[in-house]
Design a protein around this motif. Structure first.
Motif, PDB file in Angstrom:
ATOM      1  N   UNK A 430       0.814  -1.214   0.000  1.00  0.00           N
ATOM      2  CA  UNK A 430       0.000   0.000   0.000  1.00  0.00           C
ATOM      3  C   UNK A 430       0.847   1.263   0.000  1.00  0.00           C
ATOM      4  N   UNK A 431       2.030   1.194   0.569  1.00  0.00           N
ATOM      5  CA  UNK A 431       2.883   2.383   0.639  1.00  0.00           C
ATOM      6  C   UNK A 431       3.232   2.913  -0.736  1.00  0.00           C
ATOM      7  N   UNK A 432       3.317   2.019  -1.725  1.00  0.00           N
ATOM      8  CA  UNK A 432       3.699   2.463  -3.061  1.00  0.00           C
ATOM      9  C   UNK A 432       2.624   2.174  -4.112  1.00  0.00           C
ATOM     10  N   UNK A 433       1.427   1.848  -3.672  1.00  0.00           N
ATOM     11  CA  UNK A 433       0.335   1.617  -4.619  1.00  0.00           C
ATOM     12  C   UNK A 433       0.016   2.902  -5.376  1.00  0.00           C
ATOM     13  N   UNK A 434      -0.316   2.758  -6.646  1.00  0.00           N
ATOM     14  CA  UNK A 434      -0.629   3.928  -7.464  1.00  0.00           C
ATOM     15  C   UNK A 434      -1.898   4.617  -6.971  1.00  0.00           C
ATOM     16  N   UNK A 435      -1.891   5.947  -7.019  1.00  0.00           N
ATOM     17  CA  UNK A 435      -3.049   6.721  -6.555  1.00  0.00           C
ATOM     18  C   UNK A 435      -4.307   6.341  -7.314  1.00  0.00           C
ATOM     19  N   UNK A 436      -4.167   6.115  -8.626  1.00  0.00           N
ATOM     20  CA  UNK A 436      -5.360   5.802  -9.417  1.00  0.00           C
ATOM     21  C   UNK A 436      -5.979   4.477  -8.976  1.00  0.00           C
ATOM     22  N   UNK A 437      -5.149   3.510  -8.653  1.00  0.00           N
ATOM     23  CA  UNK A 437      -5.698   2.227  -8.198  1.00  0.00           C
ATOM     24  C   UNK A 437      -6.408   2.374  -6.859  1.00  0.00           C
ATOM     25  N   UNK A 438      -5.853   3.162  -5.964  1.00  0.00           N
ATOM     26  CA  UNK A 438      -6.519   3.370  -4.679  1.00  0.00           C
ATOM     27  C   UNK A 438      -7.860   4.057  -4.889  1.00  0.00           C
ATOM     28  N   UNK A 439      -7.897   5.024  -5.806  1.00  0.00           N
ATOM     29  CA  UNK A 439      -9.156   5.704  -6.101  1.00  0.00           C
ATOM     30  C   UNK A 439     -10.176   4.747  -6.695  1.00  0.00           C
ATOM     31  N   UNK A 442     -10.390   1.347  -3.865  1.00  0.00           N
ATOM     32  CA  UNK A 442     -10.337   1.524  -2.413  1.00  0.00           C
ATOM     33  C   UNK A 442     -11.672   1.647  -1.742  1.00  0.00           C
ATOM     34  N   UNK A 443     -12.756   1.624  -2.523  1.00  0.00           N
ATOM     35  CA  UNK A 443     -14.079   1.706  -1.919  1.00  0.00           C
ATOM     36  C   UNK A 443     -14.333   3.019  -1.205  1.00  0.00           C
ATOM     37  N   UNK A 444     -13.706   4.089  -1.673  1.00  0.00           N
ATOM     38  CA  UNK A 444     -13.883   5.392  -1.039  1.00  0.00           C
ATOM     39  C   UNK A 444     -12.880   5.678   0.053  1.00  0.00           C
ATOM     40  N   UNK A 445     -12.038   4.703   0.398  1.00  0.00           N
ATOM     41  CA  UNK A 445     -11.011   4.891   1.418  1.00  0.00           C
ATOM     42  C   UNK A 445      -9.698   5.307   0.761  1.00  0.00           C
ATOM     43  N   UNK A 446      -8.958   6.178   1.441  1.00  0.00           N
ATOM     44  CA  UNK A 446      -7.662   6.589   0.956  1.00  0.00           C
ATOM     45  C   UNK A 446      -6.564   5.676   1.443  1.00  0.00           C
ATOM     46  N   UNK A 447      -5.335   6.018   1.096  1.00  0.00           N
ATOM     47  CA  UNK A 447      -4.180   5.189   1.437  1.00  0.00           C
ATOM     48  C   UNK A 447      -4.047   5.020   2.953  1.00  0.00           C
ATOM     49  N   UNK A 448      -4.197   6.114   3.697  1.00  0.00           N
ATOM     50  CA  UNK A 448      -4.027   6.043   5.155  1.00  0.00           C
ATOM     51  C   UNK A 448      -5.111   5.184   5.785  1.00  0.00           C
ATOM     52  N   UNK A 449      -6.353   5.357   5.333  1.00  0.00           N
ATOM     53  CA  UNK A 449      -7.456   4.567   5.894  1.00  0.00           C
ATOM     54  C   UNK A 449      -7.285   3.081   5.598  1.00  0.00           C
ATOM     55  N   UNK A 450      -6.843   2.752   4.376  1.00  0.00           N
ATOM     56  CA  UNK A 450      -6.634   1.347   4.024  1.00  0.00           C
ATOM     57  C   UNK A 450      -5.483   0.750   4.830  1.00  0.00           C
TER      58      UNK A 450
END
Length: 465
Positions: A430-439, A442-450
């Motif tokens: 998750x630390x290096x996951x692409x922003x677009x994939x998290x968007x 991620x089900x509405x959750x951001x990197x920190x929440x995940x």
């Protein structure tokens, strides 16, 4: 050295000597083993570590292998792989070996023998004649489990996934245990082996038809892992098959291997040499891809605006925007976004159809496999969804989201031993996951929440205790 520094040093020595890697969750176990072994030899921790690092202390490394390995196995574990072995891999290898009438297979990290013996049983079931020779080699660093393997005696629990017909044919009740038939035991040999070391005979080129190495690579240091992959690939016959565990992946373009997908199972086939004529490229053949190409100039504006609406949680507006665009000329990236938005709106059947269309065009598209799994999971086809999450993780080892979903599904089923490595892998990725994939996923959750979710689930599994 402080106690924590000693344990860190112990971890480094084990990596150098055995090729094993341990994460921070293992530090307590390592501290206990270090204390136990130092006391056994009457040495301080520091002197024990010096001797372990500097000497060829084979007996001690053997004992450490016994103390530190976890051996959870049984016959026909992950039966879908053995079905592919019986229906796809072995028939092809039998055709290729028709003149020699010999099948050679290897089980790396064989533990107490169940996997190696299952290979022998499956081969025996499909061999075309009694004059065929079946040879299976089992390897493990732990001599204690190898000794158990050589006895060929197992409990009912070890046979819990064994088909009834196979149990009746090849196992004989003896007291409270089952003894494996001598015809199967005679085809399997076991050898103590440290994967950090090379062995010219064991890894002779082009000798094995099938290699199983399941759920081992994730425990090895990167250097040993890559070296072992190269050895296994080299030792496979051209056209031979490599089966890995669900937690292991070589990506979608491993050197010398071709990814295969049959019956929700992912595995690899060693590339065969091609003739000069075969090597000529077909006319107008498009290059196959597993990562979508950048969007074209027409679609890029709509895609970017829809992504912006998605990030603002204006899902209905994003869906209306992308549905207003014609299907012709859409890139895979656009179709994937459409599928994500459809699934978010509860239109799972339509989203699934788009994902399958993407996979028809490119079966190695990891993101499409992941989104298809999301649709299937939402439609209660959880077991099929798990297969596609695993495929997504196989195809892209850096993809955090399928690891997270696999961990959460295992937690839901109470399978903490499966959940912990998946969640731990997701946490690191998750630390290096692409922003677009998290968007997108991620089900509405951001990197920190995940990340917080991963840590909480790991804590609930007891990983931090």
């Amino acid at each position: 050295m402080t106690p924590s520094a000693e344990v860190t040093r112990f971890r480094s020595v084990l990596a150098a000597k055995l090729g094993w890697t341990f994460d921070d969750n293992d530090m307590r176990q390592l501290a206990e083993v270090l204390a136990k072994r130092s006391a056994e030899h009457g040495l301080s921790h520091a002197r024990y570590l010096v001797r372990l690092a500097r000497e060829n202390w084979d007996d001690e490394l053997t004992t450490l292998a016994e103390d530190l390995t976890i051996n959870e196995t049984y016959f026909y574990r992950h039966g879908e792989q053995f079905r592919v072995l019986a229906d796809v891999a072995l028939p092809e290898r039998i055709a290729a070996r028709s003149s020699q009438r010999v099948l050679r297979m290897l089980s790396v990290g064989c533990s107490s023998g169940e996997e190696a013996y299952t290979l022998a049983i499956v081969a025996r079931e499909v061999q075309p004649g009694a004059d065929w020779i079946i040879s299976v080699q089992g390897l493990d660093a732990n001599p204690a489990v190898l000794q158990r393997a050589r006895t060929g005696r197992y409990s009912t629990w070890s046979l819990r996934e064994t088909p009834d017909a196979i149990r009746q044919r090849y196992f004989h009740a003896d007291g409270g245990e089952f003894e494996l038939d001598a015809t199967i035991r005679s085809t399997v040999r076991f050898q103590q082996y440290n994967v950090a070391n090379d062995d010219e005979v064991l890894w002779r080129p082009d000798q094995y038809d099938v290699v199983f190495c399941r759920n081992l690579l994730m425990y090895l240091t990167p250097q040993v892992r890559e070296s072992l992959i190269q050895r296994m690939t080299r030792a496979l016959s051209p056209g031979g098959y490599l089966f890995l565990g669900h937690t292991d992946s070589l990506g979608s373009r491993p050197d010398g291997l071709e990814p295969q997908h049959t019956r929700q199972t992912f595995y690899y086939r060693r590339q065969q040499p091609v003739s000069r004529l075969d090597a000529l490229p077909p006319v107008a053949a498009p290059a196959r891809r597993h990562v979508p190409e950048p969007p074209g100039p027409v679609a890029s504006g709509v895609h970017d605006r829809a992504m912006g609406l998605l990030l603002d949680e204006r899902f209905a507006d994003a869906l209306r925007l992308i549905e207003a665009e014609p299907m012709d000329g859409r890139t895979p990236r656009d179709v994937l976004l459409h599928a994500v938005l459809l699934a978010g709106a509860g239109r799972l059947d339509e989203a699934e159809m788009l994902c399958r269309r993407l996979l028809d065009a490119d079966g190695l598209y990891a993101d499409a496999h992941h989104q298809l799994a999301v649709c299937l999971e939402g439609g209660a086809a959880v077991d099929v969804a798990i297969g596609h999450y695993r495929l997504a993780a196989y195809l892209d080892p850096d993809f955090a989201m399928p690891r997270l979903r696999l961990g959460l599904l295992a937690r839901r089923r109470g399978e903490n031993r499966i959940a912990v490595p998946e969640l731990d892998r997701a946490l690191g990725l998750l630390r290096r996951e692409r922003d677009e994939r998290i968007a997108l996923f991620g089900g509405g959750f951001g990197r920190i929440a995940l990340t917080t979710l991963c840590r909480a689930e790991l804590d609930a599994c007891g990983a931090y205790r």
